[in-house]
Scaffold this motif. Structure first.
Motif, mmCIF file in Angstrom:
data_model
loop_
_atom_site.group_PDB
_atom_site.id
_atom_site.type_symbol
_atom_site.label_atom_id
_atom_site.label_comp_id
_atom_site.label_asym_id
_atom_site.label_seq_id
_atom_site.Cartn_x
_atom_site.Cartn_y
_atom_site.Cartn_z
ATOM 1 N N PRO A 1 0.826 -1.212 0.000
ATOM 2 C CA PRO A 1 0.000 0.000 0.000
ATOM 3 C C PRO A 1 0.860 1.262 0.000
ATOM 4 O O PRO A 1 1.778 1.403 0.791
ATOM 5 N N VAL A 2 0.513 2.180 -0.910
ATOM 6 C CA VAL A 2 1.279 3.411 -1.069
ATOM 7 C C VAL A 2 0.321 4.590 -1.151
ATOM 8 O O VAL A 2 -0.725 4.517 -1.794
ATOM 9 N N ALA A 3 0.690 5.666 -0.453
ATOM 10 C CA ALA A 3 -0.175 6.840 -0.359
ATOM 11 C C ALA A 3 0.468 8.036 -1.046
ATOM 12 O O ALA A 3 1.696 8.178 -1.059
ATOM 13 N N LEU A 4 -0.362 8.892 -1.603
ATOM 14 C CA LEU A 4 0.068 10.139 -2.226
ATOM 15 C C LEU A 4 -0.103 11.266 -1.226
ATOM 16 O O LEU A 4 -1.204 11.478 -0.702
ATOM 17 N N GLN A 5 0.983 11.991 -0.944
ATOM 18 C CA GLN A 5 0.848 13.165 -0.084
ATOM 19 C C GLN A 5 0.774 14.425 -0.934
ATOM 20 O O GLN A 5 1.617 14.655 -1.806
ATOM 21 N N LEU A 6 -0.240 15.244 -0.659
ATOM 22 C CA LEU A 6 -0.466 16.481 -1.394
ATOM 23 C C LEU A 6 -0.165 17.689 -0.535
ATOM 24 O O LEU A 6 -0.398 17.690 0.673
ATOM 25 N N GLY A 7 0.316 18.748 -1.187
ATOM 26 C CA GLY A 7 0.448 20.054 -0.569
ATOM 27 C C GLY A 7 -0.431 21.033 -1.312
ATOM 28 O O GLY A 7 -0.344 21.146 -2.537
ATOM 29 N N GLY A 8 -1.270 21.730 -0.592
ATOM 30 C CA GLY A 8 -2.174 22.690 -1.218
ATOM 31 C C GLY A 8 -3.209 23.159 -0.232
ATOM 32 O O GLY A 8 -3.343 22.606 0.872
ATOM 33 N N SER A 9 -3.963 24.176 -0.618
ATOM 34 C CA SER A 9 -5.003 24.692 0.270
ATOM 35 C C SER A 9 -6.301 25.000 -0.462
ATOM 36 O O SER A 9 -7.321 25.224 0.196
ATOM 37 N N ASN A 10 -6.288 25.005 -1.794
ATOM 38 C CA ASN A 10 -7.505 25.285 -2.548
ATOM 39 C C ASN A 10 -8.342 24.005 -2.629
ATOM 40 O O ASN A 10 -7.889 23.001 -3.186
ATOM 41 N N PRO A 11 -9.548 24.005 -2.066
ATOM 42 C CA PRO A 11 -10.337 22.770 -2.027
ATOM 43 C C PRO A 11 -10.588 22.157 -3.401
ATOM 44 O O PRO A 11 -10.506 20.929 -3.557
ATOM 45 N N ASP A 12 -10.885 22.986 -4.397
ATOM 46 C CA ASP A 12 -11.145 22.446 -5.736
ATOM 47 C C ASP A 12 -9.897 21.788 -6.317
ATOM 48 O O ASP A 12 -9.964 20.715 -6.928
ATOM 49 N N GLU A 13 -8.743 22.435 -6.130
ATOM 50 C CA GLU A 13 -7.504 21.865 -6.640
ATOM 51 C C GLU A 13 -7.123 20.597 -5.884
ATOM 52 O O GLU A 13 -6.613 19.642 -6.476
ATOM 53 N N LEU A 14 -7.347 20.579 -4.586
ATOM 54 C CA LEU A 14 -7.085 19.367 -3.814
ATOM 55 C C LEU A 14 -7.957 18.219 -4.296
ATOM 56 O O LEU A 14 -7.495 17.082 -4.432
ATOM 57 N N ALA A 15 -9.219 18.498 -4.567
ATOM 58 C CA ALA A 15 -10.123 17.455 -5.050
ATOM 59 C C ALA A 15 -9.664 16.921 -6.402
ATOM 60 O O ALA A 15 -9.653 15.706 -6.638
ATOM 61 N N THR A 16 -9.256 17.828 -7.283
ATOM 62 C CA THR A 16 -8.791 17.399 -8.606
ATOM 63 C C THR A 16 -7.528 16.556 -8.501
ATOM 64 O O THR A 16 -7.413 15.496 -9.135
ATOM 65 N N ALA A 17 -6.565 17.010 -7.695
ATOM 66 C CA ALA A 17 -5.316 16.273 -7.537
ATOM 67 C C ALA A 17 -5.554 14.921 -6.873
ATOM 68 O O ALA A 17 -4.929 13.917 -7.243
ATOM 69 N N ALA A 18 -6.450 14.881 -5.887
ATOM 70 C CA ALA A 18 -6.755 13.611 -5.222
ATOM 71 C C ALA A 18 -7.368 12.620 -6.200
ATOM 72 O O ALA A 18 -7.040 11.419 -6.187
ATOM 73 N N LYS A 19 -8.242 13.096 -7.064
ATOM 74 C CA LYS A 19 -8.867 12.225 -8.062
ATOM 75 C C LYS A 19 -7.818 11.686 -9.032
ATOM 76 O O LYS A 19 -7.860 10.494 -9.403
ATOM 77 N N ILE A 20 -6.879 12.525 -9.428
ATOM 78 C CA ILE A 20 -5.798 12.071 -10.313
ATOM 79 C C ILE A 20 -4.990 10.981 -9.607
ATOM 80 O O ILE A 20 -4.640 9.951 -10.209
ATOM 81 N N GLY A 21 -4.684 11.191 -8.333
ATOM 82 C CA GLY A 21 -3.945 10.187 -7.579
ATOM 83 C C GLY A 21 -4.687 8.875 -7.480
ATOM 84 O O GLY A 21 -4.102 7.786 -7.612
ATOM 85 N N GLU A 22 -5.992 8.953 -7.246
ATOM 86 C CA GLU A 22 -6.806 7.738 -7.184
ATOM 87 C C GLU A 22 -6.765 7.004 -8.516
ATOM 88 O O GLU A 22 -6.638 5.766 -8.562
ATOM 89 N N GLU A 23 -6.857 7.741 -9.611
ATOM 90 C CA GLU A 23 -6.828 7.121 -10.935
ATOM 91 C C GLU A 23 -5.478 6.480 -11.233
ATOM 92 O O GLU A 23 -5.398 5.508 -11.990
ATOM 93 N N PHE A 24 -4.402 6.995 -10.627
ATOM 94 C CA PHE A 24 -3.084 6.393 -10.791
ATOM 95 C C PHE A 24 -2.929 5.127 -9.957
ATOM 96 O O PHE A 24 -1.966 4.390 -10.139
#
Length: 344
Positions: A74-97
């Motif tokens: 199991p491997v997790a993606l750590q994100l840095g950011g504060s804009n909720p919309d951008e965090l949601a988009t980046a999280a979705k990209i990570g999930e798809e990866f």
């Protein structure tokens, strides 16, 4: 798997596998080569990427930034950011990866992070962090977690940590990873913030006691598996940071010591035997040898020949065209046997 938590009144996602033991996300350290190396020593540890900004994930070279070997799970993606919309988009990209978890960094004290309004400075904006968590939870089905400090600057850790924890848990966060130090954004460098602020493990224990239904993972200054076991009497999980990187041989004790299972291999030399095919494959893809061997510096700490091993890699691993023979020759300089710390 998503289940309804009646105590919190929200839907939560069960962490995949076990979050009892993990290796911390560390900038410039825990890249894909480091994670592959660590996985050879422990099947059970949850691995984390370096912190990646939302902008890099959304607009950058995703294959280079987000690619990983299937063995890393199991491997997790750590994100840095504060804009909720951008965090949601980046999280979705990570999930798809294919990542198993997305983690929000609310603990990094570097100036670059502060200037970008993410990292530890967000300890002062718990409602904004909560909005980011809620946005990611709506966007993905994998667990969403938060990694934070106990406070920043003149904050009272009793208040600051409690407020942040309750905000993000109410927003749906599946777990909280707490580095048990303050971050001093005014007055200390990022390096000093890793050592100078005193550790306060008891503050993390009190958080767990106050939130018994919330998975709480402790991080900060933990030296090895024996110490990790002591923390597990008070919290749900332990995250090992610099000790795992600087003295990776400690990871061979993780599966036996924490899970009652045999380590994947018996010795560090066995680890490198298992690592060689990966290195050969990466070299064929154009990766330089030093990009991988830089993670091996502490592999034989305390073993006769360790200094010669490090020197050989330092002198020869950076040369153009350096191949696996450099690593094989370096390993031959090391005597058989466990590190002195393990033998003691």
């Amino acid at each position: 798997m998503r289940t309804f938590d009646p105590q919190r009144g929200i839907w939560v996602t069960s962490l995949i596998l076990n979050n009892k033991f993990s290796i911390a996300p560390m900038m410039d350290w825990t890249d894909r080569h480091c994670r592959f190396f660590h996985r050879l020593m422990t099947r059970r540890a949850r691995l984390y990427t370096e912190m990646l900004t939302t902008g890099a994930v959304i607009h950058g070279d995703r294959a280079r930034l987000l690619g990983f070997d299937a063995s890393e799970h199991p491997v997790a993606l750590q994100l840095g950011g504060s804009n909720p919309d951008e965090l949601a988009t980046a999280a979705k990209i990570g999930e798809e990866f294919g990542y198993d978890e997305v983690n929000l960094n609310v603990g990094c004290p570097s100036d670059r992070v502060k200037d970008g309004r993410f990292g530890a400075c967000l300890m002062a904006e718990p409602e904004l962090v909560a909005r980011g968590v809620a946005a990611m939870k709506r966007a993905v089905k994998i667990p969403v977690t938060v990694k934070c400090r106990i406070g920043i600057d003149d904050q009272d850790p009793e208040v600051a940590l409690d407020v942040l924890a309750r905000c993000v848990i109410a927003a749906g966060a599946d777990a909280l990873v707490v580095h048990a130090r303050k971050a001093w954004l005014n007055g200390l460098s990022p390096k000093e913030n890793r050592n100078i602020p005193p550790l306060d493990y008891d503050r993390v224990y009190r958080l767990k006691a106050a939130l018994p239904h919330v998975p709480i993972i402790i991080n900060g200054g933990i030296a090895g598996i024996t110490e990790a076991k002591r923390h597990l009497a008070h919290v749900d999980g332990v995250m090992l940071g610099r000790a795992a990187y600087q003295e990776p041989w400690r990871l061979l004790a993780a599966d036996p010591g924490l899970f009652g299972e045999a380590a994947p291999v018996a010795t560090m030399k066995d680890v490198f035997t298992a690592m060689l095919p990966y290195i050969e494959d990466q070299l064929a893809r154009g990766v330089r040898l030093h990009a991988m061997t830089r993670h091996f510096v502490g592999a034989f700490h305390g073993v006769p020949g360790a200094r010669a091993f490090r020197r050989h890699l330092a002198e020869n691993g950076v040369r153009p065209g350096a191949g696996v023979k450099v690593l094989r020759d370096a390993i031959d300089l090391v005597e058989d046997g466990p590190p002195a710390a393990l033998a003691a």
